[in-house]
Motif scaffolding. Structure first.
Motif, PDB file in Angstrom:
ATOM      1  N   LEU A  28      42.608 -13.016 -50.404  1.00 58.30           N
ATOM      2  CA  LEU A  28      43.962 -13.424 -50.775  1.00 58.30           C
ATOM      3  C   LEU A  28      43.970 -14.154 -52.107  1.00 58.30           C
ATOM      4  O   LEU A  28      43.168 -15.069 -52.325  1.00 58.30           O
ATOM      5  CB  LEU A  28      44.535 -14.335 -49.671  1.00 58.30           C
ATOM      6  CG  LEU A  28      45.959 -14.834 -49.832  1.00 58.30           C
ATOM      7  CD1 LEU A  28      46.959 -13.681 -49.802  1.00 58.30           C
ATOM      8  CD2 LEU A  28      46.289 -15.841 -48.723  1.00 58.30           C
ATOM      9  N   LEU A  29      44.879 -13.731 -52.992  1.00 56.74           N
ATOM     10  CA  LEU A  29      45.084 -14.427 -54.261  1.00 56.74           C
ATOM     11  C   LEU A  29      46.572 -14.711 -54.375  1.00 56.74           C
ATOM     12  O   LEU A  29      47.390 -13.818 -54.170  1.00 56.74           O
ATOM     13  CB  LEU A  29      44.642 -13.578 -55.449  1.00 56.74           C
ATOM     14  CG  LEU A  29      44.971 -14.250 -56.777  1.00 56.74           C
ATOM     15  CD1 LEU A  29      43.718 -14.641 -57.509  1.00 56.74           C
ATOM     16  CD2 LEU A  29      45.866 -13.388 -57.611  1.00 56.74           C
ATOM     17  N   ILE A  30      46.913 -15.957 -54.679  1.00 55.31           N
ATOM     18  CA  ILE A  30      48.314 -16.339 -54.883  1.00 55.31           C
ATOM     19  C   ILE A  30      48.425 -16.948 -56.277  1.00 55.31           C
ATOM     20  O   ILE A  30      47.753 -17.930 -56.588  1.00 55.31           O
ATOM     21  CB  ILE A  30      48.792 -17.356 -53.822  1.00 55.31           C
ATOM     22  CG1 ILE A  30      48.547 -16.812 -52.418  1.00 55.31           C
ATOM     23  CG2 ILE A  30      50.270 -17.677 -54.047  1.00 55.31           C
ATOM     24  CD1 ILE A  30      48.770 -17.824 -51.317  1.00 55.31           C
ATOM     25  N   GLN A  31      49.272 -16.339 -57.105  1.00 54.57           N
ATOM     26  CA  GLN A  31      49.463 -16.795 -58.474  1.00 54.57           C
ATOM     27  C   GLN A  31      50.922 -17.161 -58.690  1.00 54.57           C
ATOM     28  O   GLN A  31      51.789 -16.294 -58.673  1.00 54.57           O
ATOM     29  CB  GLN A  31      49.056 -15.678 -59.449  1.00 54.57           C
ATOM     30  CG  GLN A  31      49.263 -16.031 -60.904  1.00 54.57           C
ATOM     31  CD  GLN A  31      48.333 -17.128 -61.364  1.00 54.57           C
ATOM     32  OE1 GLN A  31      47.126 -17.024 -61.220  1.00 54.57           O
ATOM     33  NE2 GLN A  31      48.882 -18.193 -61.918  1.00 54.57           N
ATOM     34  N   PRO A  32      51.244 -18.459 -58.857  1.00 51.58           N
ATOM     35  CA  PRO A  32      52.634 -18.847 -59.129  1.00 51.58           C
ATOM     36  C   PRO A  32      53.031 -18.494 -60.562  1.00 51.58           C
ATOM     37  O   PRO A  32      52.193 -18.486 -61.465  1.00 51.58           O
ATOM     38  CB  PRO A  32      52.625 -20.358 -58.911  1.00 51.58           C
ATOM     39  CG  PRO A  32      51.220 -20.776 -59.186  1.00 51.58           C
ATOM     40  CD  PRO A  32      50.342 -19.611 -58.786  1.00 51.58           C
ATOM     41  N   THR A  33      54.320 -18.199 -60.755  1.00 51.33           N
ATOM     42  CA  THR A  33      54.793 -17.871 -62.099  1.00 51.33           C
ATOM     43  C   THR A  33      55.042 -19.123 -62.938  1.00 51.33           C
ATOM     44  O   THR A  33      54.956 -19.071 -64.155  1.00 51.33           O
ATOM     45  CB  THR A  33      56.107 -17.051 -62.057  1.00 51.33           C
ATOM     46  OG1 THR A  33      57.120 -17.821 -61.412  1.00 51.33           O
ATOM     47  CG2 THR A  33      55.900 -15.714 -61.367  1.00 51.33           C
ATOM     48  N   GLU A  34      55.380 -20.246 -62.265  1.00 56.69           N
ATOM     49  CA  GLU A  34      55.717 -21.478 -62.989  1.00 56.69           C
ATOM     50  C   GLU A  34      56.746 -21.176 -64.082  1.00 56.69           C
ATOM     51  O   GLU A  34      56.579 -21.544 -65.243  1.00 56.69           O
ATOM     52  CB  GLU A  34      54.458 -22.134 -63.567  1.00 56.69           C
ATOM     53  CG  GLU A  34      53.491 -22.660 -62.517  1.00 56.69           C
ATOM     54  CD  GLU A  34      54.032 -23.865 -61.752  1.00 56.69           C
ATOM     55  OE1 GLU A  34      54.282 -24.906 -62.378  1.00 56.69           O
ATOM     56  OE2 GLU A  34      54.211 -23.761 -60.526  1.00 56.69           O
ATOM     57  N   SER A  35      57.822 -20.497 -63.711  1.00 55.22           N
ATOM     58  CA  SER A  35      58.850 -20.022 -64.642  1.00 55.22           C
ATOM     59  C   SER A  35      59.780 -21.136 -65.096  1.00 55.22           C
ATOM     60  O   SER A  35      59.988 -22.114 -64.395  1.00 55.22           O
ATOM     61  CB  SER A  35      59.680 -18.930 -63.966  1.00 55.22           C
ATOM     62  OG  SER A  35      58.859 -17.854 -63.590  1.00 55.22           O
ATOM     63  N   ARG A  36      60.380 -20.932 -66.276  1.00 53.60           N
ATOM     64  CA  ARG A  36      61.362 -21.886 -66.802  1.00 53.60           C
ATOM     65  C   ARG A  36      62.678 -21.794 -66.049  1.00 53.60           C
ATOM     66  O   ARG A  36      63.435 -22.745 -65.983  1.00 53.60           O
ATOM     67  CB  ARG A  36      61.596 -21.619 -68.288  1.00 53.60           C
ATOM     68  CG  ARG A  36      60.405 -21.944 -69.165  1.00 53.60           C
ATOM     69  CD  ARG A  36      60.752 -21.680 -70.622  1.00 53.60           C
ATOM     70  NE  ARG A  36      61.100 -20.289 -70.840  1.00 53.60           N
ATOM     71  CZ  ARG A  36      60.262 -19.360 -71.261  1.00 53.60           C
ATOM     72  NH1 ARG A  36      59.011 -19.662 -71.509  1.00 53.60           N
ATOM     73  NH2 ARG A  36      60.663 -18.114 -71.435  1.00 53.60           N
ATOM     74  N   GLY A  37      62.986 -20.639 -65.508  1.00 52.53           N
ATOM     75  CA  GLY A  37      64.228 -20.419 -64.771  1.00 52.53           C
ATOM     76  C   GLY A  37      64.186 -19.064 -64.095  1.00 52.53           C
ATOM     77  O   GLY A  37      63.219 -18.316 -64.235  1.00 52.53           O
ATOM     78  N   TYR A  38      65.251 -18.737 -63.374  1.00 52.11           N
ATOM     79  CA  TYR A  38      65.285 -17.485 -62.621  1.00 52.11           C
ATOM     80  C   TYR A  38      65.127 -16.259 -63.515  1.00 52.11           C
ATOM     81  O   TYR A  38      64.469 -15.294 -63.146  1.00 52.11           O
ATOM     82  CB  TYR A  38      66.579 -17.377 -61.815  1.00 52.11           C
ATOM     83  CG  TYR A  38      66.695 -18.407 -60.727  1.00 52.11           C
ATOM     84  CD1 TYR A  38      65.756 -18.470 -59.702  1.00 52.11           C
ATOM     85  CD2 TYR A  38      67.738 -19.323 -60.722  1.00 52.11           C
ATOM     86  CE1 TYR A  38      65.854 -19.434 -58.703  1.00 52.11           C
ATOM     87  CE2 TYR A  38      67.851 -20.276 -59.723  1.00 52.11           C
ATOM     88  CZ  TYR A  38      66.903 -20.319 -58.717  1.00 52.11           C
ATOM     89  OH  TYR A  38      66.996 -21.259 -57.736  1.00 52.11           O
ATOM     90  N   ALA A  39      65.729 -16.272 -64.704  1.00 54.61           N
ATOM     91  CA  ALA A  39      65.640 -15.122 -65.612  1.00 54.61           C
ATOM     92  C   ALA A  39      64.206 -14.865 -66.042  1.00 54.61           C
ATOM     93  O   ALA A  39      63.842 -13.725 -66.354  1.00 54.61           O
ATOM     94  CB  ALA A  39      66.539 -15.335 -66.823  1.00 54.61           C
ATOM     95  N   ASP A  40      63.394 -15.897 -66.045  1.00 59.01           N
ATOM     96  CA  ASP A  40      61.986 -15.764 -66.447  1.00 59.01           C
ATOM     97  C   ASP A  40      61.122 -15.158 -65.331  1.00 59.01           C
ATOM     98  O   ASP A  40      60.006 -14.731 -65.579  1.00 59.01           O
ATOM     99  CB  ASP A  40      61.446 -17.145 -66.852  1.00 59.01           C
ATOM    100  CG  ASP A  40      60.116 -17.076 -67.564  1.00 59.01           C
ATOM    101  OD1 ASP A  40      59.895 -16.123 -68.335  1.00 59.01           O
ATOM    102  OD2 ASP A  40      59.290 -17.982 -67.340  1.00 59.01           O
ATOM    103  N   TYR A  41      61.637 -15.116 -64.101  1.00 58.41           N
ATOM    104  CA  TYR A  41      60.869 -14.535 -63.001  1.00 58.41           C
ATOM    105  C   TYR A  41      60.460 -13.091 -63.304  1.00 58.41           C
ATOM    106  O   TYR A  41      59.340 -12.681 -63.021  1.00 58.41           O
ATOM    107  CB  TYR A  41      61.684 -14.512 -61.702  1.00 58.41           C
ATOM    108  CG  TYR A  41      61.825 -15.805 -60.958  1.00 58.41           C
ATOM    109  CD1 TYR A  41      61.412 -17.023 -61.482  1.00 58.41           C
ATOM    110  CD2 TYR A  41      62.402 -15.809 -59.700  1.00 58.41           C
ATOM    111  CE1 TYR A  41      61.565 -18.197 -60.777  1.00 58.41           C
ATOM    112  CE2 TYR A  41      62.570 -16.983 -58.976  1.00 58.41           C
ATOM    113  CZ  TYR A  41      62.142 -18.180 -59.529  1.00 58.41           C
ATOM    114  OH  TYR A  41      62.300 -19.328 -58.824  1.00 58.41           O
ATOM    115  N   ILE A  42      61.398 -12.319 -63.855  1.00 59.42           N
ATOM    116  CA  ILE A  42      61.135 -10.892 -64.031  1.00 59.42           C
ATOM    117  C   ILE A  42      60.019 -10.629 -65.044  1.00 59.42           C
ATOM    118  O   ILE A  42      59.014 -10.009 -64.681  1.00 59.42           O
ATOM    119  CB  ILE A  42      62.429 -10.120 -64.363  1.00 59.42           C
ATOM    120  CG1 ILE A  42      63.387 -10.217 -63.172  1.00 59.42           C
ATOM    121  CG2 ILE A  42      62.130  -8.658 -64.700  1.00 59.42           C
ATOM    122  CD1 ILE A  42      64.772  -9.675 -63.431  1.00 59.42           C
TER     123      ILE A  42
END
Length: 191
Positions: A69-83
């Motif tokens: 198992l590998l889990i990598q968070p995006t640590e995004s600035r906001g929802y638009a950055d998720y993509i």
């Protein structure tokens, strides 16, 4: 022996999950991480999770890695950055070890990431829909943003290779949105 282990692991299925469940890394739900370790063992393969989350400088999330198992968070600035961040991290996992299957936690932003990854790496996409809101008029009226979420679901669900739902009502709602009945699987969550 190490070469044989790498050879054996290399032939196992590699599933890429796109989700938003930060409890995997925060431990706020005791069995969440172990449940995903068990999923990977049952799949007899490896699961990589791109965890879409908003960056919180005071509480950053650290990646997690075990044998399966590998889990990598995006640590995004906001929802638009998720993509863009989700796609980039998914492509990085595919470059490290080819993905066999993509699955998303919801028919919204994570499904948009899944569709983009499917277009790039040509692997099947399963969109999970564990709710009763796709066909719910109450969901649409609850908040203005829910109309946008509904539009996303109308776009993503018919384009998925398969949709997994938890109940008959949501299955019918997906079919009404244009998902072929043979592509909608009724399968409750296994704990």
């Amino acid at each position: 022996a190490e070469r044989q282990i790498r050879k054996d692991i290399g032939s196992l299925m590699h599933i890429l999950m796109i989700g938003t469940d930060t409890t995997l890394l925060t431990g706020s739900i005791d069995n969440s991480l172990q449940r995903h370790e068990d999923y990977a063992a049952r799949a007899d393969g490896q699961i990589s999770i791109v965890l879409c989350n908003r960056r919180q400088p005071e509480r950053p999330l650290s990646p997690y890695r075990s044998e399966r198992l590998l889990i990598q968070p995006t640590e995004s600035r906001g929802y638009a950055d998720y993509i863009p961040t989700g796609v980039r991290l998914g492509l990085a996992r595919h470059a490290e070890r080819p993905i066999d299957l993509i699955t998303t936690q919801d028919p919204f932003l994570t499904a948009l990431i899944g569709l983009r990854l499917r277009a790039r790496i040509k692997r099947p996409l399963i969109v999970q829909d564990f709710s009763c809101f796709v066909g719910s008029p109450y969901f649409l009226r609850e908040r203005p943003r829910n109309r946008l979420l509904h539009l996303m679901a109308r776009f993503t669900l018919p384009r998925a290779d398969a949709v997994r739902v938890m109940n008959k009502r949501e299955r019918l709602a997906c079919i009404r949105l244009g998902v072929k009945p043979a592509r909608v699987c009724l399968a409750p969550i296994v704990t």
